[in-house]
Design an enzyme around this catalytic site. Sequence first.
Site, short mmCIF file in Angstrom:
data_model
loop_
_atom_site.label_atom_id
_atom_site.label_comp_id
_atom_site.label_asym_id
_atom_site.label_seq_id
_atom_site.Cartn_x
_atom_site.Cartn_y
_atom_site.Cartn_z
N HIS A 46 0.81 -1.02 0.15
CA HIS A 46 0.10 0.02 -0.18
C HIS A 46 0.79 1.44 0.13
CE1 HIS A 46 -3.60 2.30 0.65
NE2 HIS A 46 -3.03 3.01 1.35
N GLU A 68 -2.22 -5.54 -3.92
CA GLU A 68 -3.14 -5.06 -2.82
C GLU A 68 -4.49 -5.62 -2.77
OE1 GLU A 68 -3.98 -0.91 -0.84
OE2 GLU A 68 -2.92 -0.86 -2.61
N ASN A 427 28.06 -20.56 -6.46
CA ASN A 427 28.84 -21.53 -6.61
C ASN A 427 28.80 -22.73 -5.46
OD1 ASN A 427 30.67 -21.64 -8.62
ND2 ASN A 427 32.09 -20.29 -7.60
#
Lengths: 690, 148
Positions: A46, A68, A427
């Site tokens: 919001h 929302e 990795n």
Amino acid sequence: MDISQYLEIFIEESKEHLQSLNESLLELEKNTDNVELINEVFRVAHTLKGMAATMGYKRMQKLTHDMENVLSEIRNGTIKVEADLLDVLFQCLDALEQYVDQIVESGSEGDKDNQNIIDKLNMILDNDKKDDETNNKDSNKSNKEDNVKSNSAKKESLSDMDKRKHLNINFTDFERNAIIKAYEENYKVYGTTIYISEGCVLKSARAFIVFRTLEKLGQVIKSYPAVQDIEDEKFDTDFSTFIITKEEPSTIIKELTSIAEVTEVLTDEIKIEDEENTKIEKKEVNEKKVSKTTKKQPNNSTSKTTKPKTNRTVRVDIERLDTLMNLVSELIIIKNGLETIELKNTSHNFNEQIEYLERITTNLHDAVMKVRMVPIERVFNRFPRLIRDLSRKLNKNIELHMSGEETELDRTVIDEIGDPLVHLLRNAGDHGLETPDVRVKAGKDPVGIIDLRAYQDGNNVIIEVVDDGKGIDVNNIKNKAVSKGVLSREQADSMNDQEIIELLFKPSFSTAEKISDVSGRGVGLDVVKTKIEALGGDIEVKTEINRGSKFIIRLPLTLAIIQALMVNLGEEKYAIPLNTIQNIEDVLISDIKYIQNQEVINLRGRVIPIIRLHDKLDIPTEDKEKDSLTVVIVNKGEKQAGIVVDSLIGQQEIVIKTLGKYLTNIKLIAGATILGDGEVALILDVNSLV
Amino acid sequence: MEENNNQEVIQYIVAKIGHEQYGVNIQHVHNIERMLRITRVPKAPYYIKGVVNLRGDIIPVMSLRLKFRLDPDEYTNDTRIIIVKIDGNPMGFIVDEVKEVINLTEDNIEKIAKDSSDEKNIYVQGVGKIGKELVTLLNIDGLINTND
């Protein structure tokens, strides 16, 4: 309105909000029915929507708006939090991050409208309605036509519920008390959401009239956004108010809709259950007992899981900090200058002054450094998400453990260290950890663990990336290196394991992508190493087959001012950073031995190679050999070397300056410093020497 | 000057190296310094004499003589270091002498053909004519950013 001046604040705040969104979503994934977290996510979405709207970022506004919608359904309990839904929410987060990145780069949000994500969001809402539909069918046993009607009616009421934004607003204790009191005194409290037409030019003026009208009817106790924000036009086309009044809701609606450009007014009576109230009161009492000074927290947002989201920080322009730093640098230069002044009759007073100045510069240095220090948390907090995505992508169960997030590093290091760490973590997940079935076969827990640690060690900060995977197979690297022509077989066989592992950091290794599939590691490790060395640090690997690997990054605490040993080499002066020096030895020429044509000394049982700086740095030498050499023993990680110097000048606090853009590729020199007499001395880069 | 009203006037600083005169566009020039103490930087390109301390800033210094493969510099009372800045990065040029500032318009500048294969032309922007004198106009960017 010129919004550009708010751009920086917008960006900074958006990033903070996105970060907290990230954290909440990750938490929500573990804990899917935590209402507080959903509320938090909703609040952030919001707020972002409001911010984007104010700044005129339409696409961002649209996306957050649709987010929302979905979130408010979750809050109402009509949609359950499931993995798919979380994926979509994470996609929203990514999209929002992209918008912000785009804004950082170009000032505009770009033209990507992320329609697919918006569609997904809407699909979630639609699915929800379908569920309702089937429910209706069962209970009503009505025919199809009726069903369609009820569905559309439902749709309307849904969007209507959605529009009644005042229902989603939380109250503070104070406000709750006010509401309860109002009812005790036979007043009623109404929450109202007022919509203003899109094309309205002076929204704040309209809002003002709305407030004036409301104030005639009763007492406005709260509004969302806050009155100040509404006055500043920091709202979209709607805002919510709460009023204590004796009037009927119809009167309120009638009065408000009569105002020009007010398109819609939705009102509900607000009641607060006494039960909850008593709970709160009790809690308050408890709080008061514990400590009178503890602040009352808004009861709806208190939660065990939410820790303070962002640090209390002062935003300081980095340029100003740099200026401050330069001032300190100059001060130190002056101090060094004073020290070199030879007074014929050294007065006591003079020494005192020097000592005083020294104390000031040290303190000032400390203070400035602290301003520049940032907890490494800033870098770390994006990794849980990274690991989550990684484990999903690789189909591995990966758990990330982090510690030492509070360890502080220089701001410039913080900005640079993120990429290398991402690389190492990827990795570790990709090449280090095995798939769950392989792990089970090897007698390990199917869940692979990556440990990310940071801690301070003297003048260094150490960051470790540890995995409990399969480790690095030295023979594999060896074979690949030979087959790639990086090494000859003989060379490879003569190297020890540690030296072989070091090969992973060679650029020639990383560019050959195929090797990475076999040897496990390699892609881009040279880049990681270069980056870390550019920051004045170094990286080391330890590995054990089947037990895992450990990447250790060592970074200096600060980049600007260090303690150094000044030495003479021929006519020239050089600085050696003190933290790389182990000790200084006088070595007899006769004690120097040769191993494979390399000069070495045997120092208390350790064989240490000797480096002749004169040769390395092309310094003209006088030919007469002395009986003994002054050797500075330096170390890089566990490797040691002895640097031969002509004579020692002494320890000094030096200010590091770069050699500038045009001399960046000079390997042996880490920078320059200005001595007390204005002369420039170069700083040796011990890492590239050893 | 009077007839040049419609044309852009570019100012050049004229420096002497050996018998030749070179012009440096004044826009790039930060300041002109007397000879400073130079600290040699090992492993630097041959034409980089080293670095100097200019009021707290470390600035690399280039010998134009070495870059142009002339005899090495001999520092005299007239030797100057012209400090230029390109994209905020400073660099010093050692010259035998700084003579004057001249105004040139397009008409006074002979462009050098770009396709000329002579490597030296990367460093040269054109030739300026001022009366009977000729001034080689230096391309600072080319001088700094080409390595050989």
